[in-house]
Design a protein around this motif. Structure first.
Motif, PDB file in Angstrom:
ATOM      1  N   MET B   1       0.842  -1.194   0.000  1.00 60.44           N
ATOM      2  CA  MET B   1       0.000   0.000   0.000  1.00 60.44           C
ATOM      3  C   MET B   1       0.882   1.252   0.000  1.00 60.44           C
ATOM      4  O   MET B   1       1.912   1.294   0.637  1.00 60.44           O
ATOM      5  CB  MET B   1      -0.864  -0.004   1.254  1.00 60.44           C
ATOM      6  N   THR B   2       0.471   2.288  -0.739  1.00 60.79           N
ATOM      7  CA  THR B   2       1.257   3.515  -0.770  1.00 60.79           C
ATOM      8  C   THR B   2       0.560   4.587   0.050  1.00 60.79           C
ATOM      9  O   THR B   2      -0.649   4.598   0.185  1.00 60.79           O
ATOM     10  CB  THR B   2       1.408   4.028  -2.206  1.00 60.79           C
ATOM     11  N   VAL B   3       1.357   5.490   0.613  1.00 60.78           N
ATOM     12  CA  VAL B   3       0.793   6.590   1.397  1.00 60.78           C
ATOM     13  C   VAL B   3       0.648   7.791   0.480  1.00 60.78           C
ATOM     14  O   VAL B   3       1.601   8.245  -0.116  1.00 60.78           O
ATOM     15  CB  VAL B   3       1.723   6.945   2.577  1.00 60.78           C
ATOM     16  N   HIS B   4      -0.588   8.278   0.314  1.00 60.94           N
ATOM     17  CA  HIS B   4      -0.799   9.399  -0.592  1.00 60.94           C
ATOM     18  C   HIS B   4      -1.326  10.634   0.125  1.00 60.94           C
ATOM     19  O   HIS B   4      -1.413  11.679  -0.479  1.00 60.94           O
ATOM     20  CB  HIS B   4      -1.784   9.008  -1.692  1.00 60.94           C
ATOM     21  N   ASP B   5      -1.746  10.470   1.391  1.00 68.90           N
ATOM     22  CA  ASP B   5      -2.365  11.603   2.069  1.00 68.90           C
ATOM     23  C   ASP B   5      -1.291  12.593   2.505  1.00 68.90           C
ATOM     24  O   ASP B   5      -0.525  12.336   3.434  1.00 68.90           O
ATOM     25  CB  ASP B   5      -3.149  11.097   3.287  1.00 68.90           C
ATOM     26  N   PRO B   6      -1.203  13.760   1.831  1.00 71.58           N
ATOM     27  CA  PRO B   6      -0.130  14.705   2.160  1.00 71.58           C
ATOM     28  C   PRO B   6      -0.219  15.229   3.587  1.00 71.58           C
ATOM     29  O   PRO B   6       0.794  15.537   4.203  1.00 71.58           O
ATOM     30  CB  PRO B   6      -0.308  15.835   1.142  1.00 71.58           C
ATOM     31  N   GLN B   7      -1.452  15.315   4.120  1.00 73.30           N
ATOM     32  CA  GLN B   7      -1.602  15.835   5.484  1.00 73.30           C
ATOM     33  C   GLN B   7      -1.002  14.858   6.498  1.00 73.30           C
ATOM     34  O   GLN B   7      -0.349  15.270   7.459  1.00 73.30           O
ATOM     35  CB  GLN B   7      -3.079  16.084   5.808  1.00 73.30           C
ATOM     36  N   LEU B   8      -1.262  13.550   6.266  1.00 77.22           N
ATOM     37  CA  LEU B   8      -0.682  12.539   7.166  1.00 77.22           C
ATOM     38  C   LEU B   8       0.842  12.574   7.082  1.00 77.22           C
ATOM     39  O   LEU B   8       1.547  12.521   8.090  1.00 77.22           O
ATOM     40  CB  LEU B   8      -1.160  11.145   6.767  1.00 77.22           C
ATOM     41  N   LEU B   9       1.305  12.698   5.843  1.00 76.12           N
ATOM     42  CA  LEU B   9       2.751  12.659   5.619  1.00 76.12           C
ATOM     43  C   LEU B   9       3.449  13.890   6.195  1.00 76.12           C
ATOM     44  O   LEU B   9       4.545  13.799   6.753  1.00 76.12           O
ATOM     45  CB  LEU B   9       3.024  12.565   4.110  1.00 76.12           C
ATOM     46  N   LYS B  10       2.753  15.035   6.105  1.00 75.24           N
ATOM     47  CA  LYS B  10       3.349  16.295   6.540  1.00 75.24           C
ATOM     48  C   LYS B  10       3.811  16.221   8.010  1.00 75.24           C
ATOM     49  O   LYS B  10       4.855  16.738   8.368  1.00 75.24           O
ATOM     50  CB  LYS B  10       2.331  17.423   6.364  1.00 75.24           C
ATOM     51  N   ARG B  34      15.159   7.219  -1.660  1.00 77.30           N
ATOM     52  CA  ARG B  34      15.146   6.289  -0.527  1.00 77.30           C
ATOM     53  C   ARG B  34      13.741   6.163   0.055  1.00 77.30           C
ATOM     54  O   ARG B  34      13.288   5.071   0.393  1.00 77.30           O
ATOM     55  CB  ARG B  34      16.134   6.770   0.555  1.00 77.30           C
ATOM     56  N   LEU B  35      13.042   7.310   0.169  1.00 73.30           N
ATOM     57  CA  LEU B  35      11.673   7.268   0.701  1.00 73.30           C
ATOM     58  C   LEU B  35      10.758   6.475  -0.225  1.00 73.30           C
ATOM     59  O   LEU B  35       9.899   5.712   0.231  1.00 73.30           O
ATOM     60  CB  LEU B  35      11.136   8.699   0.872  1.00 73.30           C
ATOM     61  N   ARG B  36      10.953   6.639  -1.534  1.00 77.05           N
ATOM     62  CA  ARG B  36      10.111   5.898  -2.491  1.00 77.05           C
ATOM     63  C   ARG B  36      10.368   4.402  -2.399  1.00 77.05           C
ATOM     64  O   ARG B  36       9.443   3.609  -2.471  1.00 77.05           O
ATOM     65  CB  ARG B  36      10.375   6.407  -3.907  1.00 77.05           C
ATOM     66  N   ARG B  37      11.647   4.052  -2.238  1.00 80.58           N
ATOM     67  CA  ARG B  37      11.974   2.623  -2.126  1.00 80.58           C
ATOM     68  C   ARG B  37      11.342   2.021  -0.865  1.00 80.58           C
ATOM     69  O   ARG B  37      11.054   0.853  -0.807  1.00 80.58           O
ATOM     70  CB  ARG B  37      13.492   2.427  -2.102  1.00 80.58           C
ATOM     71  N   LEU B  38      11.124   2.890   0.161  1.00 81.95           N
ATOM     72  CA  LEU B  38      10.551   2.400   1.417  1.00 81.95           C
ATOM     73  C   LEU B  38       9.022   2.355   1.375  1.00 81.95           C
ATOM     74  O   LEU B  38       8.382   2.083   2.389  1.00 81.95           O
ATOM     75  CB  LEU B  38      11.013   3.284   2.579  1.00 81.95           C
ATOM     76  N   GLY B  39       8.456   2.710   0.231  1.00 85.19           N
ATOM     77  CA  GLY B  39       7.003   2.563   0.097  1.00 85.19           C
ATOM     78  C   GLY B  39       6.245   3.851  -0.155  1.00 85.19           C
ATOM     79  O   GLY B  39       5.058   3.821  -0.437  1.00 85.19           O
ATOM     80  N   LEU B  40       6.903   4.991  -0.017  1.00 80.47           N
ATOM     81  CA  LEU B  40       6.195   6.257  -0.243  1.00 80.47           C
ATOM     82  C   LEU B  40       6.298   6.630  -1.727  1.00 80.47           C
ATOM     83  O   LEU B  40       6.881   7.655  -2.085  1.00 80.47           O
ATOM     84  CB  LEU B  40       6.802   7.364   0.635  1.00 80.47           C
TER      85      LEU B  40
END
Lengths: 192, 120
Positions: B1-10, B34-40
């Motif tokens: 699953m990918t994280v797309h919610d910018p508010q959560l990520l912020k 590196r963040l993308r490789r980790l799932g983001l």
């Protein structure tokens, strides 16, 4: 796998970098140069892998990115310098100064003409403090030669008004942080 | 699953950046990778670069220029002592929050809320 950028890709990257730069006009030159340099490096690295078009798309909105940089420097909701307001105030100040000088000089000439002057040189000194001096030389035939000289205060006042209008002092904390940060970076570079 | 919610990520992006930088000095685009490789995978680079600038302004990371073979010098970041302290505090706070939130969100979601009760 990374590749060399074509001229078109290089130009696309530059256009994105300078677009962001235009949005962060409110930052000091040093900060803007640092943002341009870093953004360019990151974009080129990204473009070498996925192409410039995708690299720029991956940045998201350039305006949003610029706002992010401004908030990073000033803090969210903190007061920032207002460059456009500064330009507006500077322009209004130049206009007011110009109108005042025209009216003053016209009055001086009207007074001179009304007094039927004898040959000689007549100086308009009252506006010297504003950086303008006028001189009228009347010769024996009644011919008059007009001269106006501008010096630095004439240009200085609108600039000062513009800087105050732009709230230039709000740059001070950013400038100082940047000096401290650059010093830390030089030390980190010298002693990795 | 990918994280797309910018508010959560912020809320956690600074922590993630500090965590990755504590493991290895990196420059901006490298951190994004590196963040993308980790799932983001949906991460916009435009959120990472200002976050790095903010961490630097706050004195939590420091950058240094390192010459690159493939272009201009790159700015590599590493956490400062303040950065390490912020990472430790932030990680503890995040784990406490996750420990409280995860059991609630892990429950099965009912179709209808239960009627009100007189308890509590």
């Amino acid at each position: 796998m990374s590749k060399r950028l074509s001229l078109a890709e290089w130009l696309r990257v530059e256009r994105a970098v300078w677009t962001v730069d235009a949005y962060v006009q409110g930052l000091p030159g040093r900060a803007r140069r640092a943002i341009r340099r870093e953004l360019r490096t990151n974009l080129r690295a990204s473009a070498a892998e996925v192409g410039a078009r995708t690299a720029i798309r991956n940045l998201g909105s350039l305006r949003r990115l610029a706002i992010g940089y401004l908030e990073a420097e000033y803090g969210e909701g903190r007061p920032r310098p207002q460059l456009l307001k500064g330009i507006l105030w500077g322009s209004v100040a130049s206009l007011v100064l110009l109108v005042a000088l025209i009216v003053g000089y016209e009055s001086f000439l009207a007074g001179l003409e009304a007094s039927t002057p004898v040959p000689g040189t007549y100086r308009w000194e009252v506006a010297r403090v504003l950086g303008v001096a006028g001189e009228v030389t009347v010769d024996d035939t009644g011919f008059a030669e007009y001269r106006l000289a501008f010096s630095y205060p004439y240009f200085l006042y609108p600039i000062v008004v513009g800087l105050i209008g732009a709230r230039i002092w709000r740059l001070w904390p950013v400038w100082w942080r940047r000096v401290v940060r650059d010093r830390a970076m030089r030390q980190a570079s010298a002693h990795p | 699953m990918t994280v797309h919610d910018p508010q959560l990520l912020k809320g956690v992006l600074s922590l993630l950046l500090l965590g990755l930088l504590a493991e290895q000095e990196s420059y901006g685009y490298q951190l994004v990778q590196r963040l993308r490789r980790l799932g983001l995978s949906g991460l916009a680079e435009g959120t990472v670069y200002p976050a790095l600038a903010r961490l630097e302004r706050e004195g939590r990371v420091v950058g240094r220029l390192v010459q690159s073979r493939s272009g201009p010098a790159r700015k590599y970041y590493r956490p400062t002592a303040d950065g390490y302290a912020a990472l430790r505090d932030g990680s503890a706070a995040w784990q406490a929050m996750a420990a409280a939130v995860t059991p609630i969100l892990a429950r099965p979601i009912p179709d209808e809320p239960a009627p009100p009760s007189d308890e509590d």
